[in-house]
Design a protein around this motif. Structure first.
Motif, PDB file in Angstrom:
ATOM      1  N   TYR A  50     -29.725 -12.972 -13.004  1.00  0.00           N
ATOM      2  CA  TYR A  50     -29.796 -11.536 -12.757  1.00  0.00           C
ATOM      3  C   TYR A  50     -31.112 -11.177 -12.074  1.00  0.00           C
ATOM      4  CZ  TYR A  50     -25.790 -10.392 -15.836  1.00  0.00           C
ATOM      5  OH  TYR A  50     -24.555 -10.271 -16.405  1.00  0.00           O
ATOM      6  N   SER A  51     -32.191 -11.750 -12.574  1.00  0.00           N
ATOM      7  CA  SER A  51     -33.519 -11.435 -12.020  1.00  0.00           C
ATOM      8  C   SER A  51     -33.619 -11.880 -10.567  1.00  0.00           C
ATOM      9  CB  SER A  51     -34.611 -12.119 -12.860  1.00  0.00           C
ATOM     10  OG  SER A  51     -34.581 -11.659 -14.197  1.00  0.00           O
ATOM     11  N   ALA A  52     -33.069 -13.047 -10.261  1.00  0.00           N
ATOM     12  CA  ALA A  52     -33.135 -13.567  -8.897  1.00  0.00           C
ATOM     13  C   ALA A  52     -32.351 -12.699  -7.914  1.00  0.00           C
ATOM     14  CB  ALA A  52     -32.608 -15.002  -8.867  1.00  0.00           C
ATOM     15  N   LEU A  53     -31.315 -12.045  -8.395  1.00  0.00           N
ATOM     16  CA  LEU A  53     -30.465 -11.231  -7.519  1.00  0.00           C
ATOM     17  C   LEU A  53     -30.986  -9.814  -7.308  1.00  0.00           C
ATOM     18  CD1 LEU A  53     -26.944 -12.295  -8.856  1.00  0.00           C
ATOM     19  CD2 LEU A  53     -27.927 -12.866  -6.626  1.00  0.00           C
ATOM     20  N   THR A  54     -31.934  -9.380  -8.130  1.00  0.00           N
ATOM     21  CA  THR A  54     -32.375  -7.987  -8.035  1.00  0.00           C
ATOM     22  C   THR A  54     -33.069  -7.661  -6.721  1.00  0.00           C
ATOM     23  OG1 THR A  54     -34.412  -8.534  -9.233  1.00  0.00           O
ATOM     24  CG2 THR A  54     -32.560  -7.682 -10.522  1.00  0.00           C
ATOM     25  N   LEU A  55     -33.952  -8.551  -6.237  1.00  0.00           N
ATOM     26  CA  LEU A  55     -34.686  -8.269  -4.998  1.00  0.00           C
ATOM     27  C   LEU A  55     -33.763  -8.152  -3.798  1.00  0.00           C
ATOM     28  CD1 LEU A  55     -37.317  -7.734  -3.594  1.00  0.00           C
ATOM     29  CD2 LEU A  55     -37.682 -10.213  -3.378  1.00  0.00           C
ATOM     30  N   PRO A  56     -32.851  -9.121  -3.549  1.00  0.00           N
ATOM     31  CA  PRO A  56     -31.931  -8.930  -2.416  1.00  0.00           C
ATOM     32  C   PRO A  56     -31.030  -7.710  -2.572  1.00  0.00           C
ATOM     33  CG  PRO A  56     -31.372 -10.910  -3.666  1.00  0.00           C
ATOM     34  CD  PRO A  56     -32.707 -10.465  -4.142  1.00  0.00           C
ATOM     35  N   ALA A  57     -30.636  -7.409  -3.813  1.00  0.00           N
ATOM     36  CA  ALA A  57     -29.782  -6.238  -4.028  1.00  0.00           C
ATOM     37  C   ALA A  57     -30.539  -4.949  -3.736  1.00  0.00           C
ATOM     38  CB  ALA A  57     -29.257  -6.231  -5.467  1.00  0.00           C
ATOM     39  N   LEU A 107     -31.877  -0.693   2.710  1.00  0.00           N
ATOM     40  CA  LEU A 107     -31.497  -0.717   4.127  1.00  0.00           C
ATOM     41  C   LEU A 107     -30.184   0.005   4.381  1.00  0.00           C
ATOM     42  CD1 LEU A 107     -32.404  -4.432   4.986  1.00  0.00           C
ATOM     43  CD2 LEU A 107     -33.675  -2.367   5.622  1.00  0.00           C
ATOM     44  N   LEU A 108     -29.237  -0.160   3.465  1.00  0.00           N
ATOM     45  CA  LEU A 108     -27.914   0.435   3.633  1.00  0.00           C
ATOM     46  C   LEU A 108     -27.521   1.190   2.357  1.00  0.00           C
ATOM     47  CD1 LEU A 108     -26.116  -2.653   5.229  1.00  0.00           C
ATOM     48  CD2 LEU A 108     -26.891  -0.598   6.433  1.00  0.00           C
ATOM     49  N   PRO A 109     -28.188   2.300   2.098  1.00  0.00           N
ATOM     50  CA  PRO A 109     -27.883   3.033   0.860  1.00  0.00           C
ATOM     51  C   PRO A 109     -26.460   3.584   0.855  1.00  0.00           C
ATOM     52  CG  PRO A 109     -29.320   4.323   2.286  1.00  0.00           C
ATOM     53  CD  PRO A 109     -29.230   2.960   2.898  1.00  0.00           C
ATOM     54  N   SER A 110     -25.743   3.282  -0.186  1.00  0.00           N
ATOM     55  CA  SER A 110     -24.380   3.765  -0.363  1.00  0.00           C
ATOM     56  C   SER A 110     -24.058   3.645  -1.844  1.00  0.00           C
ATOM     57  CB  SER A 110     -23.387   2.935   0.460  1.00  0.00           C
ATOM     58  OG  SER A 110     -23.340   1.599  -0.015  1.00  0.00           O
ATOM     59  N   VAL A 111     -22.946   4.186  -2.242  1.00  0.00           N
ATOM     60  CA  VAL A 111     -22.561   4.100  -3.655  1.00  0.00           C
ATOM     61  C   VAL A 111     -22.451   2.647  -4.121  1.00  0.00           C
ATOM     62  CG1 VAL A 111     -20.703   4.562  -5.304  1.00  0.00           C
ATOM     63  CG2 VAL A 111     -21.476   6.370  -3.755  1.00  0.00           C
ATOM     64  N   PRO A 112     -21.757   1.761  -3.364  1.00  0.00           N
ATOM     65  CA  PRO A 112     -21.657   0.368  -3.833  1.00  0.00           C
ATOM     66  C   PRO A 112     -23.004  -0.355  -3.898  1.00  0.00           C
ATOM     67  CG  PRO A 112     -19.962   0.827  -2.207  1.00  0.00           C
ATOM     68  CD  PRO A 112     -20.907   1.982  -2.170  1.00  0.00           C
ATOM     69  N   THR A 113     -23.859  -0.173  -2.886  1.00  0.00           N
ATOM     70  CA  THR A 113     -25.124  -0.910  -2.881  1.00  0.00           C
ATOM     71  C   THR A 113     -26.093  -0.387  -3.938  1.00  0.00           C
ATOM     72  OG1 THR A 113     -26.047   0.520  -1.137  1.00  0.00           O
ATOM     73  CG2 THR A 113     -24.928  -1.509  -0.447  1.00  0.00           C
ATOM     74  N   THR A 169     -28.453   9.729  -7.454  1.00  0.00           N
ATOM     75  CA  THR A 169     -28.980   9.695  -8.817  1.00  0.00           C
ATOM     76  C   THR A 169     -27.881   9.430  -9.840  1.00  0.00           C
ATOM     77  OG1 THR A 169     -30.748  11.249  -8.243  1.00  0.00           O
ATOM     78  CG2 THR A 169     -30.242  10.980 -10.574  1.00  0.00           C
ATOM     79  N   GLY A 170     -26.771  10.118  -9.707  1.00  0.00           N
ATOM     80  CA  GLY A 170     -25.685   9.974 -10.672  1.00  0.00           C
ATOM     81  C   GLY A 170     -25.159   8.561 -10.760  1.00  0.00           C
ATOM     82  N   ILE A 171     -24.886   7.943  -9.612  1.00  0.00           N
ATOM     83  CA  ILE A 171     -24.320   6.595  -9.625  1.00  0.00           C
ATOM     84  C   ILE A 171     -25.338   5.581 -10.137  1.00  0.00           C
ATOM     85  CG2 ILE A 171     -24.927   5.998  -7.234  1.00  0.00           C
ATOM     86  CD1 ILE A 171     -21.683   5.103  -9.162  1.00  0.00           C
ATOM     87  N   ALA A 172     -26.620   5.803  -9.836  1.00  0.00           N
ATOM     88  CA  ALA A 172     -27.664   4.907 -10.337  1.00  0.00           C
ATOM     89  C   ALA A 172     -27.765   4.990 -11.857  1.00  0.00           C
ATOM     90  CB  ALA A 172     -29.004   5.233  -9.690  1.00  0.00           C
ATOM     91  N   LEU A 173     -27.676   6.196 -12.399  1.00  0.00           N
ATOM     92  CA  LEU A 173     -27.747   6.380 -13.847  1.00  0.00           C
ATOM     93  C   LEU A 173     -26.530   5.780 -14.546  1.00  0.00           C
ATOM     94  CD1 LEU A 173     -29.138  10.006 -13.911  1.00  0.00           C
ATOM     95  CD2 LEU A 173     -30.287   8.002 -14.853  1.00  0.00           C
ATOM     96  N   VAL A 174     -25.372   5.928 -13.937  1.00  0.00           N
ATOM     97  CA  VAL A 174     -24.164   5.326 -14.514  1.00  0.00           C
ATOM     98  C   VAL A 174     -24.289   3.803 -14.517  1.00  0.00           C
ATOM     99  CG1 VAL A 174     -21.695   4.945 -14.168  1.00  0.00           C
ATOM    100  CG2 VAL A 174     -22.640   7.244 -13.948  1.00  0.00           C
TER     101      VAL A 174
END
Length: 208
Positions: A57-64, A70-76, A25-30
């Motif tokens: 930006y919009s085109a990149l949101t779905l793959p991101a 699939l691979l939840p982590s701080v960077p992803t 949650t914290g990293i997503a909010l930041v």
């Protein structure tokens, strides 16, 4: 829309992470906070062009988002929510006023630059101008659930952001005159002409 509205919007978009993956949650909010700020870092020169990419930006949101799922982590997680917020930021500015010092006069047909089609998108003016009372109302609406759900530093950030939005709304219509006066009375008499060429024309033209 004004920067505080974008920042609060980015944070609000990240709030669902608290229910799905609370540890992120914290990293997503930041990320949401930053994507509300970064596209406006070029406010002085090239605003709504060099850092606004409504299509890309919009085109990149779905793959991101897919990668983050699939691979939840701080960077992803950070990347996914930064791109989501940046996309919404870029698109939301289309629904505001034009890119001029006094957008409430509706004299500009430029809202956001579309790099894909290499053209400016016209403003819709649902929000007449950044810092308008309706813009502040959007900020307040976005801030309410954040104030309820958050605590600590993040909650303080929301409070400060909302305070900045309120002050900006009060002074917004005075800023064009203040900027023009500063250039005319302070900068122009004290700096050579070749340095003044770096001041955007909108601050030097008569009528502003």
């Amino acid at each position: 829309m004004m920067l505080p509205t974008h920042a609060l919007g980015g944070m609000a978009l990240a709030m669902p992470v608290a229910f799905v993956a609370p540890e992120f949650t914290g990293i997503a909010l930041v990320a949401g906070l930053l994507d509300g700020i970064v596209p406006d870092l070029n406010l002085y020169v090239g605003h709504r062009k060099s850092l606004h990419y409504p299509v890309y930006y919009s085109a990149l949101t779905l793959p991101a988002l897919t990668l983050a799922g699939l691979l939840p982590s701080v960077p992803t997680i950070f990347t996914a929510f930064f791109l989501i917020g940046a996309a919404v930021h870029s698109v939301a500015d289309i629904f505001g006023g034009g890119l001029v010092l006094r957008p409430w006069e509706a004299t500009s047909n430029r809202a956001v630059y579309d790099h894909y089609w290499a053209q400016w998108i016209a403003p819709r003016r649902w929000i007449r101008y950044d810092g308008s009372p309706s813009d502040l109302l959007v900020s307040i609406t976005l801030a309410v659930p954040l104030l309820i759900a958050l605590n600590g530093v993040l909650r303080q950030i929301v409070i400060v952001t909302l305070a900045v939005a309120s002050v900006y709304t009060v002074v917004r219509r005075l800023l064009p005159t203040l900027a023009a006066t500063l250039v005319r009375e302070v900068l122009t008499p004290r700096h050579p002409d070749h340095l003044l060429t770096y001041v955007p024309a909108r601050y030097r033209e008569s009528g502003y």
